[in-house]
Each structure stands twice: as structure tokens, then as C-alpha cells.
Design an enzyme around this catalytic site. Structure first.
Site, short mmCIF file in Angstrom:
data_model
loop_
_atom_site.label_atom_id
_atom_site.label_comp_id
_atom_site.label_asym_id
_atom_site.label_seq_id
_atom_site.Cartn_x
_atom_site.Cartn_y
_atom_site.Cartn_z
N ALA A 1 75.70 4.99 14.14
CA ALA A 1 76.21 4.31 15.17
C ALA A 1 75.41 4.54 16.30
CB ALA A 1 77.80 4.56 15.62
N ALA B 1 74.02 -0.98 18.22
CA ALA B 1 74.51 -1.63 16.86
C ALA B 1 75.15 -0.39 16.10
CB ALA B 1 73.57 -2.40 16.20
N GLN B 2 75.95 -0.58 15.20
CA GLN B 2 76.16 0.23 14.00
C GLN B 2 75.89 -0.37 12.61
OE1 GLN B 2 80.15 1.07 15.59
NE2 GLN B 2 81.29 0.28 13.70
N VAL B 3 75.66 0.58 11.91
CA VAL B 3 75.60 0.25 10.35
C VAL B 3 76.47 0.54 9.40
CG1 VAL B 3 73.49 0.21 8.54
CG2 VAL B 3 72.95 0.53 10.99
N ASP C 1 58.86 1.65 17.79
CA ASP C 1 59.86 2.71 17.92
C ASP C 1 59.77 3.67 16.46
OD1 ASP C 1 61.77 4.18 19.37
OD2 ASP C 1 63.58 2.93 18.55
#
Length: 556
Positions: free
Chosen positions: A176, A180-182, A328
Site C-alpha cells: 500500500a 494505490a495498493q496492490v 523511479d
């Protein structure tokens, strides 16, 4: 006297900060008003929308307070100290450290885009080291969003029955972060997937936070005219906007996969387009550990320097050859997947932020690195002029290779004590306006590469790779990049690669020869120092024996 000084300092930023507060409030009203204009229900307006507005006001208020206290600290602490004086130089790092700690607290308190902003600043190579050190501790980890809100985003994006498309969907997220979270899941064919779901109402939050940041940036520039943050803020906003579009992230992922299709050490998860929208991204689930997890690498028998070399060469290829650069590369976005017999592959994740380099910029950057390795001052200056930095191009060798333009140090080694003293004297004469002018005049691509290079340097250093390895890898791929332009015909690619390899071998031979000469010079110097010490000790012993003999004779 102290009171009058404090009054003079605090009075100056007061007007800009009042403007910031007023404008921020106006922005909040503006960004929440569409719900009113569209006829949103009173219940919704008094609940979620009003909470969002007050949350935005709270974040803006914390930001205004933190930044204003930092401004006052700089003004008060450095008041009356001549620029470049010993008092100024000794006081400045203390103020930098206090300011960085205040920013850290602000980012942790506000979370979300502020954490991203702190990470972005920490990775910039031209910020004071105190900021880089303190802000690098920021972790892009947050408490997971309510699973019902996450499901609502999935339903709106993929349809009401979309979860039936998965054989399994783990409601507990495996990660998280800020936007967004996965979640882990499996498809009907048992294919393991990672489902990345964007948090609701992110765009509204982004508008409010960026409005606050922009106003504060201009306010600080009013108090400190030498500080210009427009380009840095613009680059940060660009990267965040890209991250919010998962369709673009999937497209970037596939393009990067095509670029590395012949490189077996690089893996990029496959995108499942029928289960992907701008807010939901479904991709292949890949196992592995963070690239800087030294304990995992040691237990797996994987050579950390080889991992660093594979990582550096992958990004060098992106920069110098592809001209399409992952923006990134922090450790959480790079996994090491062990594949038996101590072999491994690197899994590149999070393809939302990419920088496509202008072709002329890519070629000029290749030429710059070739000149940097050879310390070809004329070509460094010529490329610097094309980049628009003029006289500041002489600092390129310092920024990238840790050497000055007149350096006598071997590639990848530390500058001599005399060189460090000379550089320190020169840098102390620079004003903040000079540094700001330098960063503002750089092409946007340059800032992206500086940030990427800073992150890579940090990872490779932690993996135990010598700095020289990174420099030589960059030199090799800079030559490849120039060669692929000269021989862009696919039929001649093999020939261009061969010529590039020959050119690199010549350059490498030159570098090794120069390093050998430096070693001989250092060896001669060490021998001379040892001989001088032995001679001095012999002289002292001889003098002692002589003194004893004279004393003995005198007592007879």
C-alpha cells in the site's frame, strides 16, 4: 536588539503567507464546488465532500506552518552573516538540518503526495546533503484503504461482476503506497496476477495539494529571490500526473519490455489489458526481493556486485541507447528473482513514470559522457553550451564523476586534498542565485536523469559496487548510443555494435593505462615518503648516538 531583528525577519514573509492561506482556501472551495454545481445531494455534500475539503485545509495549514517556520529559521539564523564567511558556512548546515527535519515531519503528517514530494527532493543531486539524508528515510507506505472502497473502484472500472473474472482475490493488500495498493489474485487459468488499484478521489486531492505547493513555492521565492522552484515543481507534477494514468503505465511497461526483449537478465511483468483501466492495472505477479536486500542476496548466494552491474547497465542502456528512461528506480521498484545456480534476473516494476529523451539531447548526453571520461574540457564546454548552462558546464565532471575539470585524479578515485580545497573555495564563492540559475537553465530531461542517477548511485553503493564500475558502464553505453545513431539501419546494427565495442575497448584501454600511470605515480610517491621517513629516523638515531657519545666523553 534581538526582538527588533526577529520582528524584521518575521514581518517580511507574513504577507506572502497570508496570500498562500487565502489562495489555498479559495482553491479548496473551487475544487469542491463542482459537486454543488452538479446537484450533488446534501447528504453527500455534508459528508464525504465536506470531509475531503476539511482534510485539504488541514494539510494546507500544516504545510503553510512548516514552510513559514523554515523561512523564519533561515532568515533569523543567517541574519547579518556575510555570505561565504566562516560563521555563515558553519551555521548553514545546522539550518539545513533543522529545515529538513521539519519537512520530514510535514511529509509524514500529510502523507500521500507530500511523501512523494519528499522522496523526489531527496533523490535530487543538487540539494544540500542534509535534505537528501533526512528525506531519504521517507517510506512510501501507508495504511491500506478500506477494502469496500477498493472494490468500488474495481466495480466502476471493470464492471459490477468484475471480481468473478478472478479465481481468487486476496482482500489483504501485499503493498500500500501513496496513490494505490496492490492485491494478489489468480485468473481463471490459475495465472498469478497483481492487481494495482488506485485510491478514490486522488485527482481532487492532487489539485488541492499542488495548488498549496505552487503558492508556497512562489511565496518562498518572494522572500528568497535567489531560490527558484518552478522547474523542480513542474517536473514533480509531471511525474505524479503520469503515475495516475494506469493505461499509460501499461503502455510504458510493454515498450520497455520490447526494448529489453534480448536481455535475459531483465524481466518486466506482462499486462492483462482486458482487466486494466486508467484506475486498475492487472499484471503478471513476479516473485523476488528488493534489490538492496543484502541478507536475501547473501542467503541466495547471489553476488551483489553482479546485481549492481546488471542494474547499472540496464539503466545505462535506457538512457544512452533507448532514450526511454524509467523515472523511479528506488529499491521497492526493482526485485531480484533468483533462478537457481546463483543466477538471477532483475524485475522492473512501477512503469508509471518514464522520461522520453529528445533525440538531440540523447546524442549530446552521450557526447558529454565520453568527454567526461576523457576529461575533454573543450567538448564538455561545447555540450554545456548546447544544454544552455554556459559557464556552469565546468561543474559537470564534479556532479557525475567526482572530479574537477583540471583534476589529476584517476577515474573513480577521490580527489586529492589540494583539489578538494580548491573546489571548496570556488563553491563557497557561488551565490544561491548561481545555483538556481544553473538548475533553471538545464533541460527538463537533465533533471530526470540526475534524479535517476542519484537513486542508482545509492543502490549500487549499498551493493558494494565501486563507483568506477558505474562510470565505465556509462561510458560503454554512451559509445553504443552514438554508434546506434550513426548506423541506424537495422541491417547494419551488428556492424555498429562491433564498432562501438572496438571504440569502447580503445577508451577502456586508455582509462586503464591512465590508471596504471597514476598507480606508478602513487607508488613512487609512497616510496619517496617511506625513504624520507627512514632517513629522518636514521638521522634521529644518529643524532641520539652522537649526543650519548658526547655526553659520555664529557663525563670522563
Amino acid at each position: 536588539m534581538a526582538a527588533s531583528r526577529l520582528f524584521k525577519i518575521s514581518a517580511k514573509p507574513r504577507a506572502p503567507l497570508r496570500l498562500a492561506a487565502g489562495a489555498t482556501f479559495a482553491a479548496l472551495v473551487w475544487h469542491t464546488s463542482p459537486s454543488i454545481l452538479s446537484g450533488e445531494s446534501t447528504l453527500s455534500l455534508s459528508g464525504e465532500t465536506i470531509y475531503r475539503a476539511f482534510d485539504g485545509v488541514a494539510r494546507a495549514s500544516r504545510a503553510i506552518y512548516a514552510i513559514s517556520s523554515i523561512v523564519v529559521d533561515y532568515k533569523y539564523s543567517l541574519w547579518g552573516l556575510p555570505l561565504g564567511s566562516s560563521d555563515y558556512r558553519s551555521k548553514l548546515p545546522e539550518v539545513h538540518l533543522r529545515a529538513a527535519k521539519k519537512l520530514l515531519k510535514l511529509c509524514e503528517a500529510n502523507g500521500g503526495f507530500y511523501v512523494k514530494a519528499g522522496q523526489f527532493v531527496s533523490s535530487l543531486r543538487h540539494v544540500p546533503k542534509e535534505y537528501s539524508l533526512i528525506l531519504s528515510s521517507l517510506q512510501d507506505q501507508v495504511n491500506p484503504c478500506n477494502i469496500n472502497d477498493i472494490k468500488e473502484v474495481i466495480f466502476k472500472s471493470l464492471g459490477e461482476d468484475s471480481l468473478k473474472l478472478f479465481r481468487s482475490f486476496d482482500e489483504k493488500p501485499i503493498a500500500a503506497a501513496s496513490i494505490a495498493q496492490v492485491h494478489y489474485g489468480t485468473l481463471r487459468n490459475n495465472q498469478e496476477v497483481a492487481i494495482k488499484v488506485q485510491y478514490p478521489d486522488l485527482e481532487q486531492r492532487m489539485k488541492i495539494d499542488f495548488t498549496t505547493m505552487a503558492i508556497l513555492s512562489k511565496s518562498v521565492s518572494m522572500v528568497f529571490p535567489g531560490y527558484k522552484f518552478d522547474q523542480v515543481l513542474s517536473e514533480f507534477k509531471r511525474t505524479i500526473s503520469l503515475e495516475l494514468d494506469f493505461i499509460q503505465e501499461g503502455t510504458n511497461s510493454e515498450r520497455a519490455a520490447r526494448n529489453f526483449k534480448k536481455n535475459k537478465s531483465i524481466r518486466i511483468p506482462r499486462v492483462y489489458w482486458d482487466l486494466t483501466t486508467s484506475q486498475v492495472l492487472t499484471m503478471e505477479f513476479c516473485r523476488g526481493s528488493k534489490v538492496d536486500d543484502l541478507e536475501f542476496l547473501k542467503d541466495s548466494g547471489v553476488n551483489t556486485v553482479k546485481v549492481a552491474k546488471a542494474l547499472i547497465e540496464a539503466f545505462a542502456e535506457m538512457i544512452f541507447v533507448h532514450g526511454f528512461v524509467h523515472g523511479d528506480p528506488h529499491p521497492g521498484n526493482i526485485l531480484v528473482s533468483v533462478e537457481g545456480n546463483k543466477s538471477f534476473s532483475l524485475v522492473l516494476l512501477d512503469h508509471g513514470i518514464y522520461r522520453e529523451l529528445d533525440e538531440q539531447f540523447r546524442l549530446d548526453y552521450c557526447k558529454l559522457w565520453k568527454a567526461l571520461i576523457l576529461l575533454d574540457s573543450q567538448n564538455i564546454i561545447n555540450v554545456g553550451k548546447r544544454f544552455g548552462v554556459g559557464k556552469y558546464s565546468k561543474y559537470f565532471p564534479v556532479i557525475f564523476t567526482g572530479r574537477t575539470l583540471e583534476s589529476k585524479s584517476a577515474l573513480g578515485t577521490q580527489m586529492s586534498t589540494e583539489e578538494k580545497k580548491s573546489l571548496k573555495r570556488e563553491l563557497q564563492s557561488l551565490r544561491m542565485e548561481d545555483i538556481s540559475s544553473f538548475t533553471e537553465s538545464l533541460p527538463p530531461e537533465f533533471l530526470s536523469i540526475l534524479r535517476t542517477d542519484g537513486l542508482l548511485s545509492s543502490i549500487s553503493s549499498k551493493l558494494g559496487a565501486p563507483r568506477r564500475m558505474r562510470l565505465l558502464s556509462y561510458a560503454k553505453y554512451a559509445i553504443y548510443g552514438l554508434a546506434t545513431h550513426s548506423y541506424s539501419n537495422p541491417d547494419k546494427y551488428g556492424l555498429s555494435k562491433f564498432r562501438a565495442n572496438m571504440s569502447y575497448l580503445q577508451l577502456r584501454a586508455y582509462i586503464e593505462f591512465m590508471a596504471f600511470l597514476f598507480k606508478i605515480k602513487d607508488f613512487k610517491l609512497s616510496i619517496a615518503v617511506k625513504l624520507k621517513r627512514i632517513l629522518r629516523e636514521f638521522t634521529e638515531v644518529t643524532q641520539f648516538i652522537y649526543d650519548v657519545m658526547v655526553f659520555s666523553l664529557g663525563t670522563l
